[in-house]
Scaffold this motif. Structure first.
Motif, PDB file in Angstrom:
ATOM      1  N   LYS A 138      -9.182  -5.351   0.782  1.00  0.00           N
ATOM      2  CA  LYS A 138      -8.121  -5.530  -0.200  1.00  0.00           C
ATOM      3  C   LYS A 138      -6.845  -5.835   0.569  1.00  0.00           C
ATOM      4  O   LYS A 138      -6.642  -5.334   1.677  1.00  0.00           O
ATOM      5  N   LEU A 139      -5.990  -6.629  -0.020  1.00  0.00           N
ATOM      6  CA  LEU A 139      -4.744  -6.988   0.640  1.00  0.00           C
ATOM      7  C   LEU A 139      -3.852  -5.763   0.848  1.00  0.00           C
ATOM      8  O   LEU A 139      -3.512  -5.085  -0.118  1.00  0.00           O
ATOM      9  N   PRO A 140      -3.436  -5.516   2.095  1.00  0.00           N
ATOM     10  CA  PRO A 140      -2.488  -4.433   2.337  1.00  0.00           C
ATOM     11  C   PRO A 140      -1.042  -4.918   2.179  1.00  0.00           C
ATOM     12  O   PRO A 140      -0.103  -4.162   2.373  1.00  0.00           O
ATOM     13  N   ILE A 141      -0.914  -6.197   1.843  1.00  0.00           N
ATOM     14  CA  ILE A 141       0.386  -6.839   1.651  1.00  0.00           C
ATOM     15  C   ILE A 141       0.340  -7.630   0.353  1.00  0.00           C
ATOM     16  O   ILE A 141      -0.736  -7.910  -0.173  1.00  0.00           O
ATOM     17  N   ALA A 142       1.486  -8.018  -0.123  1.00  0.00           N
ATOM     18  CA  ALA A 142       1.554  -8.952  -1.254  1.00  0.00           C
ATOM     19  C   ALA A 142       1.804 -10.346  -0.680  1.00  0.00           C
ATOM     20  O   ALA A 142       2.429 -10.491   0.369  1.00  0.00           O
ATOM     21  N   ARG A 148      -1.041  -9.720  -5.343  1.00  0.00           N
ATOM     22  CA  ARG A 148      -0.412  -8.410  -5.198  1.00  0.00           C
ATOM     23  C   ARG A 148      -1.167  -7.574  -4.171  1.00  0.00           C
ATOM     24  O   ARG A 148      -2.337  -7.842  -3.872  1.00  0.00           O
ATOM     25  N   ILE A 149      -0.510  -6.543  -3.696  1.00  0.00           N
ATOM     26  CA  ILE A 149      -1.165  -5.567  -2.817  1.00  0.00           C
ATOM     27  C   ILE A 149      -2.403  -5.038  -3.541  1.00  0.00           C
ATOM     28  O   ILE A 149      -2.368  -4.754  -4.733  1.00  0.00           O
ATOM     29  N   GLY A 150      -3.499  -4.938  -2.812  1.00  0.00           N
ATOM     30  CA  GLY A 150      -4.728  -4.380  -3.372  1.00  0.00           C
ATOM     31  C   GLY A 150      -5.694  -5.391  -3.948  1.00  0.00           C
ATOM     32  O   GLY A 150      -6.831  -5.056  -4.258  1.00  0.00           O
TER      33      GLY A 150
END
Length: 164
Positions: A138-142, A148-150
């Protein structure tokens, strides 16, 4: 046919070497190319003309983010080339550096972040893209305004089945 194009913003003949080797081992006949930000539109036209019809094109930017570097994006003429490839071929963009380059390709359907240029990241990227290991995370950043994050996808080994 599969064509793997490694892009580096700073000339680096070793960029993507481990990734390209992993792809060729898993997909014999993979054509590997290395381009950089100095490629002119005419030279990129030649590369485009050489792409086989129906090819899957893997575009992998290796953009190092360093202090005071200035621009940390794919060169404008190369970004236009990638967009053109995305219209005519199956395209996967895998970032081995700056994850925000996705902003240059908002219409790309498949975008993978490998989080680094190290050999371990390159091996993992090649194994994931060829179905040898699952794609997870999952993205730890946007990545505004696109993700979006996650956010992220989970794709199992050799199944091709994705889930959010």
């Amino acid at each position: 046919p599969t064509v793997s194009i490694v892009y580096t913003d700073d000339y680096d003949p070793f960029a993507g070497r481990t990734f390209q080797a992993g792809l060729r081992a898993a997909i014999p006949g993979t054509r590997a190319l290395l381009i950089d930000g100095t490629f002119t539109p005419a030279r990129l036209d030649s590369v485009y003309a050489s792409l086989p019809g129906g090819a899957t094109v893997l575009f992998s930017p290796y953009i190092r983010v360093t202090p005071n570097k200035g621009d940390v994006a794919v060169a404008a003429q190369v970004a236009e080339f990638v967009k053109r490839v995305g219209v005519s071929h199956k395209l996967v963009v895998t970032s081995f550096g700056n994850p925000y380059v996705l902003r240059q390709f908002p219409d790309i359907g498949t975008y993978v972040i490998a989080w680094g240029q190290w050999d371990v990241s390159q091996r993992a990227g090649a194994r994931a893209l060829t179905g040898q290991i699952p794609i997870t995370g999952k993205l730890p950043i946007a990545i505004p305004p696109l993700h979006r994050i996650g956010e992220g996808l989970q794709i199992g080994v050799n199944t091709g089945a994705a889930r959010e």
